[in-house]
Design a protein around this motif. Structure first.
Motif, PDB file in Angstrom:
ATOM      1  N   ALA A 256       0.822  -1.218   0.000  1.00  0.00           N
ATOM      2  CA  ALA A 256       0.000   0.000   0.000  1.00  0.00           C
ATOM      3  C   ALA A 256       0.852   1.261   0.000  1.00  0.00           C
ATOM      4  O   ALA A 256       0.574   2.220  -0.728  1.00  0.00           O
ATOM      5  CB  ALA A 256      -0.942  -0.011   1.203  1.00  0.00           C
ATOM      6  N   SER A 257       1.891   1.273   0.808  1.00  0.00           N
ATOM      7  CA  SER A 257       2.752   2.450   0.882  1.00  0.00           C
ATOM      8  C   SER A 257       3.435   2.723  -0.462  1.00  0.00           C
ATOM      9  O   SER A 257       3.548   3.869  -0.898  1.00  0.00           O
ATOM     10  CB  SER A 257       3.804   2.249   1.981  1.00  0.00           C
ATOM     11  OG  SER A 257       4.711   3.326   2.020  1.00  0.00           O
ATOM     12  N   GLU A 258       3.873   1.668  -1.119  1.00  0.00           N
ATOM     13  CA  GLU A 258       4.523   1.833  -2.419  1.00  0.00           C
ATOM     14  C   GLU A 258       3.546   2.353  -3.460  1.00  0.00           C
ATOM     15  O   GLU A 258       3.904   3.175  -4.307  1.00  0.00           O
ATOM     16  CB  GLU A 258       5.138   0.508  -2.857  1.00  0.00           C
ATOM     17  CG  GLU A 258       6.385   0.142  -2.053  1.00  0.00           C
ATOM     18  CD  GLU A 258       6.895  -1.252  -2.335  1.00  0.00           C
ATOM     19  OE1 GLU A 258       8.093  -1.501  -2.139  1.00  0.00           O
ATOM     20  OE2 GLU A 258       6.080  -2.121  -2.736  1.00  0.00           O
ATOM     21  N   TRP A 259       2.298   1.899  -3.409  1.00  0.00           N
ATOM     22  CA  TRP A 259       1.298   2.418  -4.348  1.00  0.00           C
ATOM     23  C   TRP A 259       1.104   3.921  -4.153  1.00  0.00           C
ATOM     24  O   TRP A 259       1.026   4.674  -5.132  1.00  0.00           O
ATOM     25  CB  TRP A 259      -0.039   1.694  -4.170  1.00  0.00           C
ATOM     26  CG  TRP A 259      -0.125   0.406  -4.931  1.00  0.00           C
ATOM     27  CD1 TRP A 259      -0.276  -0.857  -4.428  1.00  0.00           C
ATOM     28  CD2 TRP A 259      -0.050   0.250  -6.353  1.00  0.00           C
ATOM     29  NE1 TRP A 259      -0.295  -1.784  -5.435  1.00  0.00           N
ATOM     30  CE2 TRP A 259      -0.177  -1.133  -6.634  1.00  0.00           C
ATOM     31  CE3 TRP A 259       0.095   1.142  -7.413  1.00  0.00           C
ATOM     32  CZ2 TRP A 259      -0.154  -1.643  -7.934  1.00  0.00           C
ATOM     33  CZ3 TRP A 259       0.118   0.634  -8.715  1.00  0.00           C
ATOM     34  CH2 TRP A 259      -0.007  -0.733  -8.968  1.00  0.00           C
ATOM     35  N   SER A 260       1.036   4.380  -2.920  1.00  0.00           N
ATOM     36  CA  SER A 260       0.882   5.818  -2.671  1.00  0.00           C
ATOM     37  C   SER A 260       2.056   6.601  -3.264  1.00  0.00           C
ATOM     38  O   SER A 260       1.865   7.653  -3.900  1.00  0.00           O
ATOM     39  CB  SER A 260       0.792   6.086  -1.163  1.00  0.00           C
ATOM     40  OG  SER A 260      -0.381   5.524  -0.612  1.00  0.00           O
ATOM     41  N   SER A 261       3.264   6.084  -3.085  1.00  0.00           N
ATOM     42  CA  SER A 261       4.449   6.761  -3.625  1.00  0.00           C
ATOM     43  C   SER A 261       4.446   6.743  -5.151  1.00  0.00           C
ATOM     44  O   SER A 261       4.820   7.735  -5.798  1.00  0.00           O
ATOM     45  CB  SER A 261       5.719   6.091  -3.096  1.00  0.00           C
ATOM     46  OG  SER A 261       5.808   6.194  -1.691  1.00  0.00           O
ATOM     47  N   ILE A 262       4.028   5.623  -5.716  1.00  0.00           N
ATOM     48  CA  ILE A 262       3.977   5.517  -7.182  1.00  0.00           C
ATOM     49  C   ILE A 262       3.039   6.555  -7.754  1.00  0.00           C
ATOM     50  O   ILE A 262       3.373   7.275  -8.704  1.00  0.00           O
ATOM     51  CB  ILE A 262       3.547   4.089  -7.595  1.00  0.00           C
ATOM     52  CG1 ILE A 262       4.691   3.110  -7.345  1.00  0.00           C
ATOM     53  CG2 ILE A 262       3.114   4.054  -9.060  1.00  0.00           C
ATOM     54  CD1 ILE A 262       4.295   1.649  -7.488  1.00  0.00           C
ATOM     55  N   TRP A 263       1.832   6.668  -7.192  1.00  0.00           N
ATOM     56  CA  TRP A 263       0.851   7.612  -7.743  1.00  0.00           C
ATOM     57  C   TRP A 263       1.316   9.056  -7.590  1.00  0.00           C
ATOM     58  O   TRP A 263       1.134   9.865  -8.504  1.00  0.00           O
ATOM     59  CB  TRP A 263      -0.508   7.424  -7.064  1.00  0.00           C
ATOM     60  CG  TRP A 263      -1.191   6.126  -7.357  1.00  0.00           C
ATOM     61  CD1 TRP A 263      -1.949   5.384  -6.504  1.00  0.00           C
ATOM     62  CD2 TRP A 263      -1.198   5.416  -8.601  1.00  0.00           C
ATOM     63  NE1 TRP A 263      -2.422   4.265  -7.115  1.00  0.00           N
ATOM     64  CE2 TRP A 263      -1.981   4.254  -8.419  1.00  0.00           C
ATOM     65  CE3 TRP A 263      -0.625   5.630  -9.848  1.00  0.00           C
ATOM     66  CZ2 TRP A 263      -2.212   3.334  -9.437  1.00  0.00           C
ATOM     67  CZ3 TRP A 263      -0.835   4.705 -10.873  1.00  0.00           C
ATOM     68  CH2 TRP A 263      -1.618   3.577 -10.659  1.00  0.00           C
ATOM     69  N   THR A 264       1.925   9.385  -6.470  1.00  0.00           N
ATOM     70  CA  THR A 264       2.436  10.748  -6.292  1.00  0.00           C
ATOM     71  C   THR A 264       3.494  11.064  -7.345  1.00  0.00           C
ATOM     72  O   THR A 264       3.477  12.135  -7.973  1.00  0.00           O
ATOM     73  CB  THR A 264       3.026  10.916  -4.892  1.00  0.00           C
ATOM     74  OG1 THR A 264       2.003  10.710  -3.915  1.00  0.00           O
ATOM     75  CG2 THR A 264       3.618  12.310  -4.712  1.00  0.00           C
ATOM     76  N   SER A 265       4.403  10.138  -7.556  1.00  0.00           N
ATOM     77  CA  SER A 265       5.475  10.353  -8.522  1.00  0.00           C
ATOM     78  C   SER A 265       4.939  10.467  -9.942  1.00  0.00           C
ATOM     79  O   SER A 265       5.333  11.354 -10.697  1.00  0.00           O
ATOM     80  CB  SER A 265       6.487   9.204  -8.439  1.00  0.00           C
ATOM     81  OG  SER A 265       7.540   9.397  -9.359  1.00  0.00           O
ATOM     82  N   VAL A 266       4.015   9.590 -10.316  1.00  0.00           N
ATOM     83  CA  VAL A 266       3.474   9.612 -11.687  1.00  0.00           C
ATOM     84  C   VAL A 266       2.722  10.909 -11.939  1.00  0.00           C
ATOM     85  O   VAL A 266       2.908  11.567 -12.976  1.00  0.00           O
ATOM     86  CB  VAL A 266       2.555   8.395 -11.920  1.00  0.00           C
ATOM     87  CG1 VAL A 266       1.851   8.509 -13.269  1.00  0.00           C
ATOM     88  CG2 VAL A 266       3.350   7.099 -11.855  1.00  0.00           C
TER      89      VAL A 266
END
Length: 455
Positions: A256-266
């Motif tokens: 879940a934490s990685e998904w949040s970081s991925i979306w912010t970066s994209v």
């Protein structure tokens, strides 16, 4: 001109250098929404016995050796299973009614197949809302991608597994006449096969197994996906692209934490907001919507002594109950993940576990009834063409147009639309009259039929 202006405005970079995502999908998503999911991973190679195909190999029609529990299918051979209509040997308990095919859209034969699939959309070729020419009342198609970074967009010798769906997605965008194409993405694929792809184990165990290497590849894939959306053919909500992601948790998969970081970066890299749909309920905080995938484990937790209809209701209660009983985060949406059943040829990919969910009308009816009772008004259908695991909606030799026709009719009832018996027959005729170009027939693959989409 107006569409062009909107497109330009949509892609103007954010002067603040950051995009704040707004969780408001529940406000803007149409209450009537039905999308079909396609794996789009089947290929026809250059040495096909019925003429060269456009792809590097015949992927997924033969899954190779899977232990001792299933036979090795050879699509170059013909089977006598269907005495009146010999079929190519493929890794499936079912056979496409219109013959095996390339999903890629790289040649005319494959492009006509895409046109045939797009004919299931409502009003694909007409601006009239009353136009009903035998479509399946679908609003969108979601086409699975794996990794664009490993495709011919970047590599001279792309991974065979990713190139066919990448080409399929491009050609679906090119051939769609309406805003109807949703990019899909299998987020588990890269992390399941990372070592084979030259990315290491992605587990930070040493310098060659950097987690960041895989995360950065995933981020770049989503940046590409958002940039590839097209204002005239991609499905938009509130003028924002929609992305569907097959998700799962555990092991080496994204958390879940990685998904949040991925979306912010994209979002910051493309300077654009978008909506994302996941298949894992526990990711509801990181995504805008959840459309649960076919949950076979939950199915096994229900009693086999129950009639199919009642067992299906119990099954759905296990899958959707926790979501329905919780307080959803602001703006989130529950989407009904609808399946025509499951009949896994691979027996759990060589584990010799017979995995079956009955492909029956009562299974479909119970799902529509459950969604209606629980006020789940949007649907994602799994899957159009996963012949390998037998979750198909595409017409097949054994069942004909059963799944597609029933889903068409049940969608009409679900949304209180007028039924059209004449159009039902048009849907049947469109598929049963499409020639089997590559199923041991004498039809030449150069004789490609056109698809009449007129009203």
């Amino acid at each position: 001109m107006m569409l062009l202006l909107v497109y330009i405005i949509l892609w103007i970079p954010n002067s603040n250098g950051a995009v704040t995502h707004t969780y408001d999908l529940s406000t803007y998503m149409p209450s009537k929404f039905v999308s079909m999911f396609s794996v789009s991973w089947y290929g026809i190679g250059p040495t096909d016995p019925q003429g060269p195909g456009p792809d590097s190999y015949t992927n997924h029609w033969s899954v190779g050796a899977q232990g001792t529990c299933i036979p090795n299918a050879n699509p170059s051979n013909c089977s006598t299973e269907y005495s009146t209509q010999p079929q190519r040997q493929i890794s499936s308990r079912y056979r496409p009614l219109a013959g095996i095919y390339s999903s890629s859209g790289k040649n005319l034969e494959s492009q006509r197949r895409i046109d045939l699939m797009l004919s299931t959309l409502r009003n694909q070729s007409s601006s009239s809302p009353s136009c009903d020419y035998g479509h399946a009342r679908l609003d969108a198609w979601s086409i699975q991608l794996e990794s664009i970074q490993l495709s011919s967009k970047y590599l001279s010798n792309p991974s065979l597994n990713v190139e066919i769906p990448y080409q399929a997605y491009i050609h679906f965008l090119q051939r769609s006449k309406t805003n109807s194409i949703i990019p899909g993405y299998d987020s588990t694929w890269l992390y399941s096969f990372s070592s084979n792809l030259g990315l290491g184990k992605c587990d930070n165990s040493n310098q060659t197994n950097s987690r960041d290497r895989c995360l950065n590849t995933t981020i770049k894939d989503f940046v590409d996906i958002v940039k590839m959306t097209n204002m005239s053919t991609s499905y938009l909500i509130n003028q924002k692209p929609v992305i569907f992601i097959y998700t799962s948790l555990g092991g080496n998969l994204l958390n879940a934490s990685e998904w949040s970081s991925i979306w912010t970066s994209v979002r910051n890299q493309v300077n654009l907001d978008f909506y994302a749909i996941a298949t894992t309920s526990s990711l509801i905080n990181q995504f805008d919507a959840i459309a649960p995938w076919v949950d076979y484990v939950a199915w096994t937790m229900t009693s086999s002594n129950l009639p199919t209809y009642n067992r299906t209701l119990k099954w759905l209660s296990l899958v959707y109950g926790p979501l329905l009983q919780s307080v959803l985060p602001t703006g989130r949406v529950i989407i009904g993940g609808l399946s025509s059943g499951f009949d896994d040829y691979t027996e759990s990919w060589g584990a010799c576990q017979n995995r079956t969910i009955p492909r029956e009308t009562q299974l479909l009816q119970a799902q529509f009834d459950y969604f209606r009772i629980n006020q789940i008004t949007r649907l994602f259908i799994y899957t159009w063409d996963d012949f390998t695991e037998g979750s198909i909606v595409e017409p097949d030799v054994r069942n004909g147009t059963w799944a597609l026709l029933n889903i068409r009719q049940m969608i009409g009832t679900f949304y209180n639309e007028t039924q059209n018996v004449t159009a039902d027959q048009m849907l049947i005729d469109r598929w049963t009259n499409y020639p089997q170009l590559r199923n041991c027939t004498t039809i030449q693959v150069t004789s490609i039929p056109s698809i009449d989409l007129s009203c």
